[in-house]
Scaffold this motif. Structure first.
Motif, short mmCIF file in Angstrom:
data_model
loop_
_atom_site.label_atom_id
_atom_site.label_comp_id
_atom_site.label_asym_id
_atom_site.label_seq_id
_atom_site.Cartn_x
_atom_site.Cartn_y
_atom_site.Cartn_z
N GLU A 137 0.70 -1.28 -0.30
CA GLU A 137 0.04 -0.02 -0.18
C GLU A 137 1.16 0.99 0.08
O GLU A 137 2.06 1.81 0.45
N GLU A 138 0.49 2.35 -0.89
CA GLU A 138 1.44 4.05 -0.78
C GLU A 138 0.34 4.65 -0.31
O GLU A 138 -0.85 4.82 -1.12
N VAL A 139 0.48 5.70 0.28
CA VAL A 139 -0.01 6.36 0.88
C VAL A 139 -0.28 8.09 0.14
O VAL A 139 1.47 7.92 0.20
N TYR A 140 -1.01 8.34 -0.38
CA TYR A 140 -0.74 9.84 -1.39
C TYR A 140 -1.01 10.70 -0.94
O TYR A 140 -2.41 11.05 -0.33
N ASN A 141 -0.27 11.86 -0.44
CA ASN A 141 -0.65 13.09 0.37
C ASN A 141 -0.82 14.33 -0.15
O ASN A 141 0.12 14.06 -1.87
N TYR A 180 -1.40 1.10 9.35
CA TYR A 180 -0.61 -0.58 9.09
C TYR A 180 -0.30 -0.23 7.75
O TYR A 180 0.42 -1.03 7.43
N GLU A 181 -0.13 0.47 7.01
CA GLU A 181 0.12 0.48 5.43
C GLU A 181 1.64 0.23 5.63
O GLU A 181 2.01 -0.29 3.96
N GLY A 182 2.94 0.36 6.48
CA GLY A 182 4.36 -0.18 6.53
C GLY A 182 4.36 -1.45 7.16
O GLY A 182 5.21 -1.55 7.13
N SER A 230 -8.79 -1.45 19.80
CA SER A 230 -7.47 -0.38 19.93
C SER A 230 -7.49 0.64 18.48
O SER A 230 -6.39 1.12 17.99
N TYR A 231 -8.46 -0.84 17.47
CA TYR A 231 -7.58 0.10 15.46
C TYR A 231 -8.57 1.09 15.55
O TYR A 231 -9.38 1.50 15.73
N ASP A 232 -7.30 1.73 14.58
CA ASP A 232 -8.54 3.55 14.51
C ASP A 232 -8.04 3.52 13.09
O ASP A 232 -7.02 3.80 12.36
N LYS A 233 -9.25 3.72 12.82
CA LYS A 233 -9.17 4.18 10.81
C LYS A 233 -9.80 5.45 10.44
O LYS A 233 -10.97 5.55 10.87
#
Length: 462
Positions: free
Chosen positions: A64-68, A196-198, A213-216
């Motif tokens: 997964e790659e997060v794009y800002n 969790y992306e990394g 405790s999961y935060d989405k």
């Protein structure tokens, strides 16, 4: 003669009439008892096995790659979440001036900007899927539906605007209506981040499995975006991994250490498949690792997935749990058991008094229901409690009395209950799997009582 009185005597009932009356009473009583008696529920014994599925909650790991965002302003998404985009596809736009809404309102008021048949089909399918999968516990899906519909409409508008960009600029006098963000590679677009992306198979730890405790963070719910904030996430590979914590008990119970593939079922929609599997250890904890190369797009938006490991149980005679009960048997030390030299029958030397009150040792044949290295088990009807048994070639004496409960079922093939032994080799909450070819045991096609605890041995049921 005329003066004599004639006396009539009552006739005695004939024997046939008496017998008929008795039979009639018996038939009436039998009918009354039969009608008033609760109906017996029986089960025909068959061969089978159990599916002892084990349930786990797994964490999905993907590339997964997060794009800002490079811009600040009003953000509009043009792709539905969980869909595939190609290189160069518009993912979102940012309105930095705030004028786009007014321009779009003017431009989209004409008939030429109606939704295409393809867009209408997408909207119809989206609404149908939402209706099918809706549950009160997942009300947040309403917001996902809103975002998906909005993305479909915006995608249609964007296509029309891009196709007629020159005429719009000429008529409005506006350059750079909005900033467009395009995908730089193909992948599955997701509008959420969760930290969790990394995480990889090598770095995952026990804390990562704590669902409470999961935060989405949902990105679709944001109307405004600031430069450098996450705008979307792209899944760039069809290969993904499911990781779930396991104990040594799990490994032993389901023979996981000897498996290199695992059959699983996704609890959400009952999708099943067999995939490569291995056990990994971080020095403190053990984890199951399942490698998949399909279904990624189906579960692209979910991090935690409930799965079941499909485990085929042992095969044997299959009976309902409710059909198994217990009966008491006398337990006698095995060293007291002897055989009759003439007939080869098994039995004991029992003490028996003659008419003079003298104790004699007499061979008594018995039916051995079960035996092991230490003892034999016989029905309580075979010998009376308190009977003395003499050990052959010894002065040792054993008094019949100790009992032990053995498990079994009531067979009703003959119309009355006959206790037959069982040996359970596997089971769950509903069924037992029994060992076959057991002495005095149940056999295939026997009819047994379902509610065994309500009956006793030698009870007539038909």
């Amino acid at each position: 003669m005329a003066g004599k009185k004639v006396v009539r005597y009552r006739r005695k009932p004939k024997a046939a009439a008496i017998i008929f009356g008795i039979v009639l009473v018996y038939i009436v009583c039998f009918i009354v008892i039969y009608v008033s008696k609760a109906k017996v529920q029986t089960y025909e014994v068959e061969v089978g096995s159990l599916m002892n599925n084990a349930s786990f909650t797994a964490v999905a790991l993907r590339q997964e790659e997060v794009y800002n965002s490079s811009y600040s302003g009003d953000i509009n998404y043009y792709q539905r979440e969980g869909t595939r985009v190609m290189t160069g596809d518009t993912v979102y736009t940012v309105d930095e001036t705030g004028r786009v809404s007014d321009i779009l309102a003017q431009y989209t008021s004409g008939d030429g900007n109606a939704l295409s048949d393809e867009n209408l089909t997408v909207i119809k399918n989206t609404l149908t899927n939402y209706k099918t999968e809706y549950a009160d516990s997942g009300f947040s899906a309403v917001y996902d539906l809103k975002s998906d519909l909005n993305a479909t409409v915006l995608q249609s508008i964007n296509e029309n605007i891009m196709a007629n960009l020159d005429s719009i600029v000429a008529s409005t006098g506006s350059q750079d209506l909005f900033k467009t963000a395009k995908s730089d590679k193909p992948g599955i677009v997701v509008y959420s981040v969760d930290g969790y992306e990394g995480v990889t198979e090598e770095t995952i730890g026990s804390v990562d499995f704590k669902k409470k405790s999961y935060d989405k963070q949902s990105l679709k719910s944001e109307k405004l975006i600031t430069a450098s904030d996450p705008a979307y996430k792209l899944i760039t590979s069809e290969n993904w991994t499911l990781m779930f914590p396991i104990t040594q008990s799990d490994i032993d119970k389901y023979s996981l250490s000897s498996k290199d593939t695992l059959s699983i079922k996704f609890t959400k929609d009952n999708i099943t498949g067999t995939f490569p599997f291995k056990i990994v250890n971080d020095g403190k904890n053990s984890y199951g690792e399942i490698t998949l190369s399909k279904y990624m797009i189906r579960y692209a938006t979910e991090r935690f997935l409930d799965i079941e490991i499909i485990v085929s149980g042992k095969s044997g005679i299959k009976v309902p749990v409710s059909a198994v009960t217990e009966n008491e048997f006398y337990k006698i030390p095995k060293e007291y058991l002897i055989t009759n030299g003439e007939k080869g029958d098994y039995g004991f030397l029992v003490e028996q008094s003659d008419s003079d009150g003298k104790l004699n040792q007499v061979f008594k044949a018995v039916d051995i229901y079960k035996s092991n290295d230490e003892a034999v088990y016989i029905k309580k009807t075979e010998l009376a409690a308190g009977t003395g048994i003499i050990r052959m070639d010894s002065s040792d004496r054993f008094v019949v009395g100790p009992v032990e409960k053995l498990r079994g079922v009531y067979c009703v093939n003959t119309g009355y209950t006959v206790f037959k032994l069982v040996e359970v080799i596997d089971g769950n909450n509903e069924y037992y799997i029994l060992k076959q070819s057991l002495s005095h045991g149940v056999s295939i096609y026997d009819r047994i009582i379902l509610d065994a605890d309500k009956y006793s041995e030698n009870e007539m049921i038909y």
